[in-house]
Motif scaffolding. Structure first.
Motif: not given
Length: 158
Positions: A68-70, A75-77, A100-101, A105-106
């Motif tokens: 999860l950490t990896n 940052v996001e745009v 959350s992201y 994603w995982m």
């Protein structure tokens, strides 16, 4: 929002590991309100991770947390309209949004894998992410590259 901010509801820790993060992950994994099925899939995935892991001193839960950490982006745009033009502006992400992201994603890239069961898909995605490989880690890298490419517009930050 016009009204006041919604209160954060406390999550109950999961029955096996007594961890709120696991419950949050399972809530994202769940479909059609079938929480017990989602818990079964997650625990089966961790059993598969336990069997396949190379690192003897780490538990499956620690490997999952490392994964999860990896996957977590920093940052996001975000789109911002300035003078008729829309710019992609790189911004820092709040800590709860990072988690959350990474979870979403995982789960998304685990579902797209080609193994037989969801537990096997999730286990292989966890193992790949723990080794800094896999589609979810690639998604994080792409997000960081996009933010880096748009660094010139960071002065439009609001």
């Amino acid at each position: 929002m016009r009204k006041r901010q919604a209160k954060k509801r406390p999550l109950l820790p999961d029955p096996k590991f007594n961890d709120q993060l696991v419950t949050r992950f399972v809530n994202n994994l769940m479909w059609d309100g079938k929480k017990s099925t989602a818990f079964a899939v997650f625990y089966d995935a961790l059993d598969i991770v336990e069997a396949k892991k190379q690192d003897a001193e780490k538990s499956a839960l620690e490997i999952w947390k490392d994964a999860l950490t990896n996957v977590m982006p920093h940052v996001e745009v975000r789109s911002r309209r300035v003078g008729g033009a829309t710019f992609q502006i790189p911004m820092q992400i709040r800590p709860d949004r990072k988690i959350s992201y990474s979870m979403k994603w995982m789960i998304l890239y685990a579902r797209r894998r080609n193994e037989k069961s969801m537990a096997a898909k999730l286990a292989s995605e966890i193992l790949a992410a723990a080794k800094e490989e896999g589609a979810a880690v690639k998604k994080r890298m792409d997000t960081h590259k996009m933010a880096d490419a748009n660094k010139a517009f960071s002065h439009f930050r609001f």
